[in-house]
Design an enzyme around this catalytic site. Sequence first.
Site, PDB file in Angstrom:
ATOM      1  CB  CYS A  46      -0.933   0.001   1.203  1.00 23.72           C
ATOM      2  SG  CYS A  46      -0.095   0.235   2.777  1.00 23.72           S
ATOM      3  CB  ALA A  49       3.816  -0.400   2.590  1.00 23.68           C
ATOM      4  CG  HIS A 187       8.151   4.815  -3.392  1.00 29.17           C
ATOM      5  ND1 HIS A 187       8.230   3.956  -4.461  1.00 29.17           N
ATOM      6  CD2 HIS A 187       8.254   4.039  -2.293  1.00 29.17           C
ATOM      7  CE1 HIS A 187       8.380   2.729  -4.023  1.00 29.17           C
ATOM      8  NE2 HIS A 187       8.400   2.743  -2.708  1.00 29.17           N
TER       9      HIS A 187
HETATM   10 FE1  CFM Z   1      13.759   1.296  -5.191  1.00 28.90          FE
HETATM   11 FE2  CFM Z   1      14.457  -0.247  -3.394  1.00 28.90          FE
HETATM   12 FE3  CFM Z   1      13.305  -1.083  -5.662  1.00 28.90          FE
HETATM   13 FE4  CFM Z   1      11.853   0.284  -3.877  1.00 28.90          FE
HETATM   14 FE5  CFM Z   1      11.022  -2.031  -2.726  1.00 28.90          FE
HETATM   15 FE6  CFM Z   1      13.607  -2.470  -2.183  1.00 28.90          FE
HETATM   16 FE7  CFM Z   1      12.560  -3.334  -4.472  1.00 28.90          FE
HETATM   17 MO1  CFM Z   1      11.904  -4.461  -2.181  1.00 28.90          MO
HETATM   18  S1  CFM Z   1      13.325   1.505  -3.051  1.00 28.90           S
HETATM   19  S2  CFM Z   1      11.909   0.454  -5.980  1.00 28.90           S
HETATM   20  S3  CFM Z   1       9.955  -0.160  -2.813  1.00 28.90           S
HETATM   21  S4  CFM Z   1      15.219  -0.326  -5.369  1.00 28.90           S
HETATM   22  S5  CFM Z   1      11.916  -2.578  -0.884  1.00 28.90           S
HETATM   23  S6  CFM Z   1      15.369  -1.244  -1.711  1.00 28.90           S
HETATM   24  S7  CFM Z   1      13.936  -4.295  -3.191  1.00 28.90           S
HETATM   25  S8  CFM Z   1      10.566  -3.756  -3.908  1.00 28.90           S
HETATM   26  S9  CFM Z   1      13.035  -3.025  -6.624  1.00 28.90           S
END
Ligand code: CFM
Length: 483
Positions: A46, A49, A187
Amino acid sequence: MPLINMKCDELIPERGKHIYVHDPENPVVPACNIKTIPGDMTERGCAFAGARGVIGGPIKDIICMVHAPVGCAWYTWGTRRNLSDLHAWALPGRLSNVAFNRRYCVVTDMQERDVVFGGAKKLQASCLEAFRLFPEVRGMIIFTTCTTGLIGDDVKAVARQVEKEVGKPVFTSESPGCSGVSQSKGHHDFNIQFYQQVNALRARRPELKMQDEEKTPYDICLIGEYNMDWDLAAIRPLFERIGVRIAAVFSGNERIENLIKMLDVKLNVVHCQRSAEYIAKMIQDGFETPFIRVSLYGIGQTCDALRQTAAFFGLQERAEQVIAEETARVEKALAFYRSRLAGKRIAVYVGGPRVWHWIRLLEELDMEVVAGACTFAHEDDYQKINDKLKGQVLIIDSPNEFEIEEMLDTLKPDLFLTGMKEKYLGRKMGIPTVNSHSYEKGPYEGFAGMVNFARDIYQGIYAPAWRFQHGLPASREEAPPCA
Ligand code: CFM
């Protein structure tokens, strides 16, 4: 037509527009970053999160105050291994431990009565209590969730009041879970709100800006770097050795004090371009600070990142020296792993960016990506993926479990780079997995990280346990000795 329908999606044919087999001659971008189709068991997270878990959580010296029923805080706590330390100035004993942000989970614990009559008073009392219990923290971020977003508690007013009483900065992140289609919305929300609030804070309290005597001509901010399993330990020294100063990291293991100063650097170096390029763009617009996009995974991309950064400051010679030393250091280990991993076929399923971050890295080990899937990628992520892929590769946007199963069953990869939820599916099918979100034994970034990553892939594929599983390719049964 590169878009395809999978067998398992017979009852939700709309999924077809999210799935394609990449054709280098005719690249397509699938439907993405849109609402989940009802009935599709999505694996997405979500918006809350995304804001709390991904960006706010890794800041090391603040309290993340979750204004919500306890479940929102509890079930999102500690799932992402972005480590921090609180050494330098912590009280002895209780708080002088590593990973403050993983040890404590702070929540207002909203009950039915609070929802009916409003939770602002409870929030204020909780904030003050938390500051009293953790006198060494340097600030707070209050996060709203679906419940408190929907009842409309004025969290900004509470933040201002608490900030006045305590004298430490209190930020708000209003990104209720239901406010977007995935964690990606969180984000974006966090980037915008944090940027605005840091600017406002700096206007109120100019002494918090980077003072002239602190500045160097080589200050950079690393944006979209979250210190997953101590990635920063592998990365920070590389930048320091070429002669730049990482004045701030957004947001892995960073102090709030440095994040308030991040607007004063000379160059922003953006790693995760999904979760944090927004703030780099806002800083560029507001402060004329340029940014560059880099990947810190794999040898070639890490070298590119160092070269690009060095070129901006005229430090090319030192960068070449660091690159020569570091590549020489890892050469032998990588040659060993390459000899064992060459020809292996890999499927990758992550949030999005790491699919394109890792295509070149896997090629450096002579492995091949045969399938990729992304939970919340946007169009630009798929463009980056397409640009890097050379052959026909199955790509799935926001996959559900059945699609993942069908992907693994039809393509039978030698290894599945994936997360905690799907690893059991892979392993039951006899396919080894490596945790591609928070890693097995990281760090995975930079030169040393590449060796760790290769080792974990090697150990996954050649784990002796696979001998006991039927119908496996011979390669997995003849485990060559470890280096
Ligand atoms: Fe960026 Fe990430 Fe990622 Fe991320 Fe994520 Fe992640 Fe990911 Mo898991 S910030 S978008 S929301 S690189 S936690 S450290 S590994 S899904 S591809």
